[in-house]
Design a protein around this motif. Structure first.
Motif, PDB file in Angstrom:
ATOM      1  N   ILE A 123       0.857  -1.498  -0.001  1.00  0.00           N
ATOM      2  CA  ILE A 123       0.232   0.441  -0.265  1.00  0.00           C
ATOM      3  C   ILE A 123       0.503   1.369   0.365  1.00  0.00           C
ATOM      4  CG2 ILE A 123      -2.018   1.304   1.029  1.00  0.00           C
ATOM      5  CD1 ILE A 123      -2.540  -1.691   2.809  1.00  0.00           C
ATOM      6  N   PRO A 124       0.548   1.926  -1.067  1.00  0.00           N
ATOM      7  CA  PRO A 124       1.768   3.355  -1.098  1.00  0.00           C
ATOM      8  C   PRO A 124       1.310   4.779   0.414  1.00  0.00           C
ATOM      9  CG  PRO A 124       0.346   3.014  -2.994  1.00  0.00           C
ATOM     10  CD  PRO A 124      -0.033   2.363  -2.365  1.00  0.00           C
ATOM     11  N   LEU A 125       2.289   4.805   0.245  1.00  0.00           N
ATOM     12  CA  LEU A 125       2.392   5.960   1.393  1.00  0.00           C
ATOM     13  C   LEU A 125       2.361   7.314   1.194  1.00  0.00           C
ATOM     14  CD1 LEU A 125       5.183   4.067   4.022  1.00  0.00           C
ATOM     15  CD2 LEU A 125       2.025   3.924   4.615  1.00  0.00           C
ATOM     16  N   THR A 126       1.198   8.090   1.823  1.00  0.00           N
ATOM     17  CA  THR A 126       1.761   9.085   1.583  1.00  0.00           C
ATOM     18  C   THR A 126       1.315  10.685   2.765  1.00  0.00           C
ATOM     19  OG1 THR A 126      -1.086   9.632   1.668  1.00  0.00           O
ATOM     20  CG2 THR A 126       0.057   8.299  -0.699  1.00  0.00           C
ATOM     21  N   ASP A 127       1.010  11.508   2.308  1.00  0.00           N
ATOM     22  CA  ASP A 127       1.438  12.683   2.840  1.00  0.00           C
ATOM     23  C   ASP A 127       1.877  12.607   3.724  1.00  0.00           C
ATOM     24  OD1 ASP A 127      -0.749  14.210   1.336  1.00  0.00           O
ATOM     25  OD2 ASP A 127      -2.057  12.440   2.111  1.00  0.00           O
ATOM     26  N   PRO A 128       3.624  12.788   4.273  1.00  0.00           N
ATOM     27  CA  PRO A 128       4.265  12.784   3.257  1.00  0.00           C
ATOM     28  C   PRO A 128       4.268  11.018   2.568  1.00  0.00           C
ATOM     29  CG  PRO A 128       5.457  13.205   4.899  1.00  0.00           C
ATOM     30  CD  PRO A 128       4.200  13.298   5.417  1.00  0.00           C
ATOM     31  N   THR A 129       5.100  10.887   2.002  1.00  0.00           N
ATOM     32  CA  THR A 129       5.614   9.570   0.994  1.00  0.00           C
ATOM     33  C   THR A 129       7.485   9.750   1.739  1.00  0.00           C
ATOM     34  OG1 THR A 129       4.449   8.984  -1.021  1.00  0.00           O
ATOM     35  CG2 THR A 129       6.477   8.459  -0.443  1.00  0.00           C
ATOM     36  N   PRO A 130       7.370   8.550   2.923  1.00  0.00           N
ATOM     37  CA  PRO A 130       8.938   8.049   3.579  1.00  0.00           C
ATOM     38  C   PRO A 130       9.616   8.524   2.390  1.00  0.00           C
ATOM     39  CG  PRO A 130       7.126   7.047   4.650  1.00  0.00           C
ATOM     40  CD  PRO A 130       6.276   8.163   3.604  1.00  0.00           C
ATOM     41  N   VAL A 131      10.742   7.869   2.013  1.00  0.00           N
ATOM     42  CA  VAL A 131      11.577   7.813   1.408  1.00  0.00           C
ATOM     43  C   VAL A 131      13.132   7.561   1.916  1.00  0.00           C
ATOM     44  CG1 VAL A 131      10.799   9.383  -0.409  1.00  0.00           C
ATOM     45  CG2 VAL A 131      12.583  10.191  -0.499  1.00  0.00           C
ATOM     46  N   TYR A 132      14.164   6.129   1.539  1.00  0.00           N
ATOM     47  CA  TYR A 132      14.992   6.142   2.255  1.00  0.00           C
ATOM     48  C   TYR A 132      16.774   6.552   1.449  1.00  0.00           C
ATOM     49  CZ  TYR A 132      18.236   3.516   5.141  1.00  0.00           C
ATOM     50  OH  TYR A 132      19.470   3.521   5.328  1.00  0.00           O
ATOM     51  N   PRO A 133      16.990   7.520   1.322  1.00  0.00           N
ATOM     52  CA  PRO A 133      17.853   8.441   0.331  1.00  0.00           C
ATOM     53  C   PRO A 133      19.368   6.580  -0.294  1.00  0.00           C
ATOM     54  CG  PRO A 133      18.545   9.269   3.126  1.00  0.00           C
ATOM     55  CD  PRO A 133      17.128   8.202   2.978  1.00  0.00           C
ATOM     56  N   HIS A 134      19.328   7.422  -0.741  1.00  0.00           N
ATOM     57  CA  HIS A 134      20.773   6.016  -1.119  1.00  0.00           C
ATOM     58  C   HIS A 134      22.273   7.301  -1.859  1.00  0.00           C
ATOM     59  CE1 HIS A 134      19.228   2.210   0.097  1.00  0.00           C
ATOM     60  NE2 HIS A 134      17.864   2.957  -0.765  1.00  0.00           N
ATOM     61  N   SER A 135      23.385   7.310  -1.524  1.00  0.00           N
ATOM     62  CA  SER A 135      23.960   7.502  -2.095  1.00  0.00           C
ATOM     63  C   SER A 135      24.922   6.502  -2.417  1.00  0.00           C
ATOM     64  CB  SER A 135      24.721   8.846  -1.472  1.00  0.00           C
ATOM     65  OG  SER A 135      23.578   9.729  -0.602  1.00  0.00           O
ATOM     66  N   LEU A 136      26.180   7.106  -3.377  1.00  0.00           N
ATOM     67  CA  LEU A 136      27.356   6.431  -3.690  1.00  0.00           C
ATOM     68  C   LEU A 136      27.951   6.609  -2.865  1.00  0.00           C
ATOM     69  CD1 LEU A 136      28.384   3.499  -4.966  1.00  0.00           C
ATOM     70  CD2 LEU A 136      28.933   5.673  -6.738  1.00  0.00           C
ATOM     71  N   VAL A 137      29.183   6.276  -2.229  1.00  0.00           N
ATOM     72  CA  VAL A 137      30.370   6.784  -1.404  1.00  0.00           C
ATOM     73  C   VAL A 137      31.963   6.282  -2.059  1.00  0.00           C
ATOM     74  CG1 VAL A 137      31.293   6.545   0.639  1.00  0.00           C
ATOM     75  CG2 VAL A 137      28.779   7.362   0.678  1.00  0.00           C
ATOM     76  N   TRP A 138      32.377   6.997  -2.395  1.00  0.00           N
ATOM     77  CA  TRP A 138      33.759   6.558  -2.345  1.00  0.00           C
ATOM     78  C   TRP A 138      35.555   7.490  -1.873  1.00  0.00           C
ATOM     79  CZ3 TRP A 138      30.931   9.149  -5.372  1.00  0.00           C
ATOM     80  CH2 TRP A 138      31.507  10.893  -5.763  1.00  0.00           C
ATOM     81  N   HIS A 139      36.426   6.139  -1.926  1.00  0.00           N
ATOM     82  CA  HIS A 139      37.522   7.995  -2.153  1.00  0.00           C
ATOM     83  C   HIS A 139      38.053   8.370  -2.880  1.00  0.00           C
ATOM     84  CE1 HIS A 139      41.485   8.123  -0.086  1.00  0.00           C
ATOM     85  NE2 HIS A 139      41.266   7.925   0.731  1.00  0.00           N
ATOM     86  N   ARG A 140      37.841   9.616  -2.704  1.00  0.00           N
ATOM     87  CA  ARG A 140      38.657  10.887  -3.685  1.00  0.00           C
ATOM     88  C   ARG A 140      39.551  10.102  -4.605  1.00  0.00           C
ATOM     89  NH1 ARG A 140      41.066  15.128   0.768  1.00  0.00           N
ATOM     90  NH2 ARG A 140      43.031  14.138   0.466  1.00  0.00           N
TER      91      ARG A 140
END
Length: 311
Positions: A259-276
């Protein structure tokens, strides 16, 4: 043991002549003889018998032959492991069934000739150490967890926002809803065994609970996704959160509802992490691919914790 001497021994064994081996190795015949003599001293045996036609391996020389080949194969693999252009790209995805894994599968489909090693590290500190040491080339993480800023030598880029959905069994009171607001979940039991204390996703759900007054239970042993689905399907009082990017299969008899969640929709943020300073050429290709396919994040009507990095 001198590996160049072992390489010379193999050249003589295959050529059957010291002179031919010297030509193949681009060294003098005297150098070949010295290397073979040194290897024989190390092993304490005779490896060759000189004949009018050249050189023949002794019984000991024949016994040593397969081991010498394996020694050089292992040495070549060891060298390749530290040459970034000749080893697979090692990437941590945390969850093999989640959105980050899906991004890597799409990258591999687009670049089928590229080699990948996909690993699964649970702890963010372990993942950061692995990236900094070069044990892995990149990791997908929620950047940055509270009180855990990335070290200055690491870089990150937001790559995907994974929307959360409610998962219920067929007898749950919300099972028939087309969508559910987070406020409607107040008072309902959300069961999520396996949340690792101190992890970035534990911090995420702590903030979600505090922001919207939810009840998330992490009690009981974590027997994996199959056991979680079985319990939710059979227990009308329990529901759980599942991301829209998570690929799971369950029996039709379970009657589970996403079931979709709304008002607001929680989102899990994914980032790519690497060595400079990571020089692996495939890492650059992966970053380019993710940048080209990245959807907009922080869309209106969505929620992420305040500590989520907006990169």
């Amino acid at each position: 043991m001198d590996l160049e001497a072992v390489r010379t021994y193999l050249a003589v064994a295959e050529a059957g002549q010291f002179q031919k081996a010297a030509i193949d190795l681009a060294i003098t015949q005297q150098a070949v003889s010295k290397r073979i003599a040194a290897l024989e001293r190390d092993l304490g045996v005779r490896l060759f018998t000189r004949t009018p036609r050249g050189a023949e391996t002794t019984i000991d020389g024949q016994a040593f032959l397969p081991h010498a080949r394996e020694l050089l194969r292992v040495a070549d693999r060891a060298v390749a492991s530290v040459h970034t252009a000749r080893r697979p790209l090692r990437v941590d995805v945390i969850n093999l069934r989640g959105a980050a894994s899906g991004l890597l599968r799409d990258f591999h489909r687009t670049h089928p000739g590229i080699e990948l090693d996909v690993v699964k590290l649970l702890d963010i500190d372990e993942a950061v150490r692995a990236v900094r040491s070069g044990a892995i080339d990149a990791t997908f993480r929620a950047v940055a967890a509270p009180g855990r800023p990335l070290p200055d030598d690491l870089r990150s880029a937001r790559v995907i926002d994974e929307q959360l959905q409610l998962l219920t069994g067929p007898a749950h009171v919300l099972a028939g809803a087309r969508s559910v607001t987070l406020r409607q979940l107040v008072g309902h039991r959300i069961w999520m065994p396996g949340i690792l204390p101190g992890s970035e996703w534990a911090a995420y759900y702590d903030d979600l609970v505090a922001e919207f007054g939810l009840t998330i239970e992490a009690t009981g042993p974590n027997f994996g996704s199959d056991a979680l689905l079985d319990t939710v399907a059979d227990t009308p009082a329990l529901a759980t959160f599942l991301s829209d990017g998570t690929r799971l299969v369950w029996p039709a008899s379970h009657g589970l509802r996403r079931i979709p969640l709304t008002d607001p929709t929680p989102v899990y943020p994914h980032s790519l992490v690497w060595h400079r300073d990571n020089p692996h050429p495939v890492l650059a290709a992966l970053r380019t691919h993710l940048a080209a396919t990245r959807a907009a994040h922080d869309a209106p009507g969505t929620w992420t914790p305040a500590w989520t990095r907006r990169d």
